[in-house]
Design a protein around this motif. Structure first.
Motif, mmCIF file in Angstrom:
data_model
loop_
_atom_site.group_PDB
_atom_site.id
_atom_site.type_symbol
_atom_site.label_atom_id
_atom_site.label_comp_id
_atom_site.label_asym_id
_atom_site.label_seq_id
_atom_site.Cartn_x
_atom_site.Cartn_y
_atom_site.Cartn_z
ATOM 1 N N ARG A 1 48.552 21.830 54.267
ATOM 2 C CA ARG A 1 48.059 20.727 54.798
ATOM 3 C C ARG A 1 46.746 20.438 55.721
ATOM 4 O O ARG A 1 45.456 19.800 55.750
ATOM 5 C CB ARG A 1 49.538 19.781 55.524
ATOM 6 N N GLU A 2 47.176 21.722 56.888
ATOM 7 C CA GLU A 2 45.327 21.242 57.196
ATOM 8 C C GLU A 2 43.787 21.692 57.288
ATOM 9 O O GLU A 2 43.230 21.338 57.551
ATOM 10 C CB GLU A 2 46.230 22.081 58.954
ATOM 11 N N ARG A 3 44.842 22.935 56.870
ATOM 12 C CA ARG A 3 42.996 23.980 55.617
ATOM 13 C C ARG A 3 42.287 23.216 54.764
ATOM 14 O O ARG A 3 41.748 22.450 54.722
ATOM 15 C CB ARG A 3 43.855 24.721 55.147
ATOM 16 N N GLU A 4 44.106 21.788 54.344
ATOM 17 C CA GLU A 4 43.075 21.261 53.187
ATOM 18 C C GLU A 4 42.317 19.977 53.587
ATOM 19 O O GLU A 4 41.390 19.661 53.670
ATOM 20 C CB GLU A 4 44.488 19.989 52.767
ATOM 21 N N LEU A 5 42.616 19.673 55.012
ATOM 22 C CA LEU A 5 42.139 18.530 55.417
ATOM 23 C C LEU A 5 41.132 18.942 56.652
ATOM 24 O O LEU A 5 39.972 17.955 56.232
ATOM 25 C CB LEU A 5 43.458 17.468 56.945
ATOM 26 N N ALA A 6 41.008 20.029 56.972
ATOM 27 C CA ALA A 6 39.645 21.074 57.352
ATOM 28 C C ALA A 6 38.769 21.098 56.156
ATOM 29 O O ALA A 6 37.619 20.784 56.502
ATOM 30 C CB ALA A 6 39.849 22.279 58.148
ATOM 31 N N MET A 7 38.734 20.916 55.208
ATOM 32 C CA MET A 7 38.148 21.797 53.945
ATOM 33 C C MET A 7 37.593 19.941 53.232
ATOM 34 O O MET A 7 36.380 20.194 53.333
ATOM 35 C CB MET A 7 38.256 21.743 53.043
ATOM 36 N N GLN A 8 38.129 19.146 53.629
ATOM 37 C CA GLN A 8 37.809 17.545 53.470
ATOM 38 C C GLN A 8 36.869 17.252 54.604
ATOM 39 O O GLN A 8 35.799 16.341 53.364
ATOM 40 C CB GLN A 8 39.689 16.856 52.901
ATOM 41 N N ALA A 9 37.241 17.860 55.091
ATOM 42 C CA ALA A 9 35.740 17.435 56.582
ATOM 43 C C ALA A 9 34.502 17.409 55.935
ATOM 44 O O ALA A 9 33.484 17.348 55.985
ATOM 45 C CB ALA A 9 36.288 17.430 57.954
ATOM 46 N N LEU A 10 34.936 19.634 55.985
ATOM 47 C CA LEU A 10 33.468 19.873 55.704
ATOM 48 C C LEU A 10 32.772 19.246 54.219
ATOM 49 O O LEU A 10 31.415 19.340 54.501
ATOM 50 C CB LEU A 10 34.063 21.183 55.142
ATOM 51 N N GLU A 11 33.346 19.220 53.522
ATOM 52 C CA GLU A 11 32.966 18.174 51.962
ATOM 53 C C GLU A 11 32.421 17.733 52.407
ATOM 54 O O GLU A 11 31.477 16.573 51.964
ATOM 55 C CB GLU A 11 34.014 17.684 51.374
ATOM 56 N N ARG A 12 32.581 16.379 53.786
ATOM 57 C CA ARG A 12 31.984 15.317 53.675
ATOM 58 C C ARG A 12 30.145 15.951 54.477
ATOM 59 O O ARG A 12 29.616 14.403 54.693
ATOM 60 C CB ARG A 12 32.808 14.209 54.529
#
Length: 251
Positions: free
Chosen positions: A118-129
């Motif tokens: 879950r944390e990895r997904e959140l971090a990837m979403q932040a990088l996408e932004r």
């Protein structure tokens, strides 16, 4: 404190910070409105970065009170995000961009629990932004200055804070990164978040921000751009040495 200070993202009263008994900030009273993009502007040595570090508990205060949404920092830390100056970071540390962003989640996890899927997904979403997903596995030392700045912005975004503090995020970055940072700031504002930015480019203050605080050891003025970002107040802030006053004059 006033009634509004109890709900303001940041309310500061009587803040004084001194180095070797010499005041760097003197008797600062500032309050930042919710849901706005706020600039802190002043000459070199005015205490702008010191102000951010003092309110965030990174430097000791000689006097004064600091409240986030009416609470001391220890009670509101989970609501506060911070993007430091890029030059203050050791970019030779052996880690990749994704790990840097996940570090922003440790406040939520605690230091014992390890980040998971879950944390990895959140971090990837932040990088996408911040348009950096293609660089998730890249060592931070191999990134350009603008890319490094976007990674640190993503780390703050991963915290999902309510108020963000950014220390000269546009300094020394390319036009693509500047636009990406501005887009993120406006997106945060659209979500009702507050963004407080130490800013050095006076030519873009009117375009980028809603609210400005003019600082030179003490507060010269603070308020909406239309009333606080004026030639007279800028002269007072910069000691009369302002070459761009024609551009700063309201249309």
């Amino acid at each position: 404190m006033t009634a509004t200070a109890h709900t303001a993202p940041l309310a500061v009263r009587d803040l004084t910070v001194a180095y070797h008994e010499t005041p760097v900030l003197w008797d600062i009273d500032l309050e930042f409105p919710a849901g706005q993009l706020c600039a802190i502007v002043g000459p070199n040595g005015a205490g702008k970065s010191t102000f951010l570090k003092a309110v965030l508990g990174l430097l000791p205060k000689a006097a004064g009170t600091v409240r986030f949404f009416g609470e001391p920092l220890k009670n509101a830390r989970h609501r506060v995000g911070y993007v430091p100056q890029r030059t203050s970071v050791d970019w030779d540390f052996p880690t990749d961009a994704l790990d840097v962003v996940m570090m922003g989640l440790y406040g939520r996890l605690g230091w014992i629990r390890r980040p998971g899927r879950r944390e990895r997904e959140l971090a990837m979403q932040a990088l996408e932004r911040v348009r950096m997903t293609d660089f998730a596995q890249r060592q931070i030392s191999q990134l350009s200055g603008g890319q490094q700045q976007r990674v640190f912005l993503a780390r703050a975004l991963a915290q999902d804070a309510d108020v963000y503090f950014m220390d000269e995020p546009f300094a020394g970055v390319d036009a693509t990164t500047e636009r990406a940072i501005l887009d993120v700031m406006r997106d945060l504002q659209g979500q009702g978040k507050t963004v407080v930015v130490v800013h050095h480019d006076l030519d873009t203050v009117r375009e980028y921000f809603d609210h400005v605080s003019l600082l030179n050891v003490s507060v010269i003025a603070s308020g909406p751009i239309q009333t606080a970002f004026t030639p007279e107040l800028l002269r007072k802030t910069y000691g009369g040495k302002v070459a761009f006053l024609r551009e700063a004059t309201p249309a």
